[in-house]
Design a protein around this motif. Sequence first.
Motif, PDB file in Angstrom:
ATOM      1  N   PRO A  87       0.845  -1.333   0.016  1.00  0.00           N
ATOM      2  CA  PRO A  87      -0.202   0.016   0.063  1.00  0.00           C
ATOM      3  C   PRO A  87       0.885   1.224   0.012  1.00  0.00           C
ATOM      4  N   ILE A  88       2.118   1.173   0.347  1.00  0.00           N
ATOM      5  CA  ILE A  88       3.130   2.161   0.450  1.00  0.00           C
ATOM      6  C   ILE A  88       2.888   3.106   1.771  1.00  0.00           C
ATOM      7  N   THR A  89       1.647   3.586   2.050  1.00  0.00           N
ATOM      8  CA  THR A  89       1.353   4.215   3.250  1.00  0.00           C
ATOM      9  C   THR A  89       1.264   3.317   4.487  1.00  0.00           C
ATOM     10  N   SER A  90       1.224   2.068   4.293  1.00  0.00           N
ATOM     11  CA  SER A  90       1.084   1.257   5.381  1.00  0.00           C
ATOM     12  C   SER A  90       1.809  -0.151   5.168  1.00  0.00           C
ATOM     13  N   PRO A  91       2.278  -1.135   6.021  1.00  0.00           N
ATOM     14  CA  PRO A  91       3.029  -2.217   5.943  1.00  0.00           C
ATOM     15  C   PRO A  91       2.524  -3.214   4.743  1.00  0.00           C
ATOM     16  N   PRO A  92       3.417  -3.911   4.212  1.00  0.00           N
ATOM     17  CA  PRO A  92       2.700  -4.667   3.247  1.00  0.00           C
ATOM     18  C   PRO A  92       1.689  -5.887   3.861  1.00  0.00           C
ATOM     19  N   VAL A  93       1.093  -6.463   3.006  1.00  0.00           N
ATOM     20  CA  VAL A  93      -0.095  -7.457   3.482  1.00  0.00           C
ATOM     21  C   VAL A  93      -0.347  -8.312   2.505  1.00  0.00           C
ATOM     22  N   ARG A  94      -0.340  -9.489   3.005  1.00  0.00           N
ATOM     23  CA  ARG A  94      -0.758 -10.713   1.854  1.00  0.00           C
ATOM     24  C   ARG A  94      -2.095 -10.847   2.006  1.00  0.00           C
ATOM     25  N   GLY A  95      -3.084 -10.491   0.929  1.00  0.00           N
ATOM     26  CA  GLY A  95      -4.415 -10.767   1.170  1.00  0.00           C
ATOM     27  C   GLY A  95      -5.321 -10.425  -0.188  1.00  0.00           C
ATOM     28  N   THR A  96      -6.145  -9.685  -0.103  1.00  0.00           N
ATOM     29  CA  THR A  96      -7.340  -9.454  -1.386  1.00  0.00           C
ATOM     30  C   THR A  96      -7.562  -8.066  -1.446  1.00  0.00           C
ATOM     31  N   LEU A  97      -7.813  -7.573  -2.537  1.00  0.00           N
ATOM     32  CA  LEU A  97      -8.117  -6.017  -3.143  1.00  0.00           C
ATOM     33  C   LEU A  97      -9.160  -6.317  -3.759  1.00  0.00           C
ATOM     34  N   LEU A  98     -10.211  -5.424  -3.314  1.00  0.00           N
ATOM     35  CA  LEU A  98     -11.507  -5.300  -4.172  1.00  0.00           C
ATOM     36  C   LEU A  98     -11.623  -4.148  -5.014  1.00  0.00           C
ATOM     37  N   ILE A  99     -12.210  -4.257  -6.292  1.00  0.00           N
ATOM     38  CA  ILE A  99     -12.388  -3.123  -7.283  1.00  0.00           C
ATOM     39  C   ILE A  99     -13.653  -3.070  -7.709  1.00  0.00           C
ATOM     40  N   GLU A 100     -14.374  -1.962  -7.347  1.00  0.00           N
ATOM     41  CA  GLU A 100     -15.631  -1.835  -8.148  1.00  0.00           C
ATOM     42  C   GLU A 100     -15.797  -0.456  -8.756  1.00  0.00           C
ATOM     43  N   LYS A 101     -16.289  -0.708 -10.069  1.00  0.00           N
ATOM     44  CA  LYS A 101     -16.412   0.616 -10.708  1.00  0.00           C
ATOM     45  C   LYS A 101     -15.302   1.525 -10.919  1.00  0.00           C
ATOM     46  N   GLY A 102     -14.132   0.714 -11.123  1.00  0.00           N
ATOM     47  CA  GLY A 102     -12.945   1.374 -11.242  1.00  0.00           C
ATOM     48  C   GLY A 102     -12.386   1.986 -10.175  1.00  0.00           C
ATOM     49  N   LYS A 103     -12.864   1.720  -8.804  1.00  0.00           N
ATOM     50  CA  LYS A 103     -12.329   2.403  -7.658  1.00  0.00           C
ATOM     51  C   LYS A 103     -11.902   1.173  -6.644  1.00  0.00           C
ATOM     52  N   ILE A 104     -11.085   1.353  -5.924  1.00  0.00           N
ATOM     53  CA  ILE A 104     -10.734   0.319  -4.809  1.00  0.00           C
ATOM     54  C   ILE A 104     -11.589   0.469  -3.688  1.00  0.00           C
ATOM     55  N   THR A 105     -12.186  -0.566  -3.213  1.00  0.00           N
ATOM     56  CA  THR A 105     -13.132  -0.496  -2.370  1.00  0.00           C
ATOM     57  C   THR A 105     -12.682  -1.361  -0.860  1.00  0.00           C
ATOM     58  N   ALA A 106     -12.148  -2.098  -1.090  1.00  0.00           N
ATOM     59  CA  ALA A 106     -11.368  -2.875   0.054  1.00  0.00           C
ATOM     60  C   ALA A 106     -10.222  -3.436   0.174  1.00  0.00           C
ATOM     61  N   ILE A 107      -9.389  -3.491   1.075  1.00  0.00           N
ATOM     62  CA  ILE A 107      -8.098  -4.013   0.996  1.00  0.00           C
ATOM     63  C   ILE A 107      -8.056  -4.667   2.452  1.00  0.00           C
ATOM     64  N   GLY A 108      -7.205  -5.951   2.150  1.00  0.00           N
ATOM     65  CA  GLY A 108      -7.046  -6.449   3.515  1.00  0.00           C
ATOM     66  C   GLY A 108      -6.790  -8.215   3.490  1.00  0.00           C
ATOM     67  N   ALA A 109      -6.378  -8.656   4.798  1.00  0.00           N
ATOM     68  CA  ALA A 109      -6.111 -10.079   4.854  1.00  0.00           C
ATOM     69  C   ALA A 109      -7.507 -10.715   4.902  1.00  0.00           C
ATOM     70  N   ASP A 110      -8.600 -10.033   5.585  1.00  0.00           N
ATOM     71  CA  ASP A 110      -9.780 -10.892   5.883  1.00  0.00           C
ATOM     72  C   ASP A 110     -10.954 -10.568   5.107  1.00  0.00           C
ATOM     73  N   ILE A 111     -10.701 -10.016   3.901  1.00  0.00           N
ATOM     74  CA  ILE A 111     -11.845  -9.835   2.931  1.00  0.00           C
ATOM     75  C   ILE A 111     -12.484 -11.151   2.431  1.00  0.00           C
TER      76      ILE A 111
END
Length: 336
Positions: A312-336
């Motif tokens: 994420p650059i602004t926070s520590p790296p995380v191994r997880g999932t990234l959600l994208i809806e309508k061209g925008k990032i809606t969620a990021i994290g290991a528990d999605i």
Amino acid sequence: KASEQILADAPQGVKFALGENVKFRTTRFPNTRMGVEATLNRAFLEAIDYRRRWQQYEKTRAASDASTDSRPLLAPRRDLRLEALADIVNHQKFIHSHCYRADEILMLLRVASNLGIRVWSLQHVLEGYKIAPEIAAHGASCGTFSDWWAYKVEAYDAIPHNAALLSEAGADVVIKSDDSELIRHLYQEAAKPIRYGNMPAEKALATITFNAARQLGLHERIGSIEPGKDADLAIFNAHPLNSFARCETTLIEGEIYFSRQTHPTAMSVASRRRTVTPPSLALPSAELRTRTLEWAVADSQGYALVGGTLHPITSPPVRGTLLIEKGKITAIGADI
């Protein structure tokens, strides 16, 4: 002194040039690309005729010496330009040609092949990847940049994969600098074909060592670490292609020319201590390096990127999932 660096017994080369460097002037010939080809053909044909006249003179003089005829023979007028070109035809001097565009490279190879001449090396050769099989078949060595492009109109089609593609086709590849600063860290430039083209590390290192020596016809003396060769060595504190490696000592013919222990530095004692042992060079496996990302996403739907490491650059790296809806990032994290 530069005069002390001349190798009298080394193969002699002649610098040729193609393209804009030759034709950009409008007040003299050649000022077109076709004119460059015509100039090359004319010059070599003049050299062949010049060689013929000297061969005829030598033959006649030998016959005259064997006879009682004492009449003096007039030698042909000596022409240093044609003499150098005749040496190229006789394989006593070799062509090192400045070039960029694929069409002009093919033209030079064709002109040389028609006369039984091999172009020894192509310099810059930024469009070499377009005609790599033809260059390899001719046998020309290629001295190219790792990733220079767009600094002139002839360099617009340059790609950083050029060196790797030429090497895969079987051409001898050298990474060059053309710059007084860049020449100091060619070992870092040589690492770039690994990133752009998956060139094996051993071949990448050869582009600034053995291949370079072979291009100059000096590979029996320098370019590799073998018994009987000059003791020209660069000693690093890690693998030379490691971006964090640094040269600790340089030897030229066995004599120490540089030692980091005695060389002045602006680094603090703590910084020097911290950089003594850099991270090791760990290349990913061939399977990972050739992996491609294939996906198909409907325009109107959201989707998720899973199974990767997110930075994420602004926070520590995380191994997880990234959600994208309508061209925008809606969620990021290991528990999605």
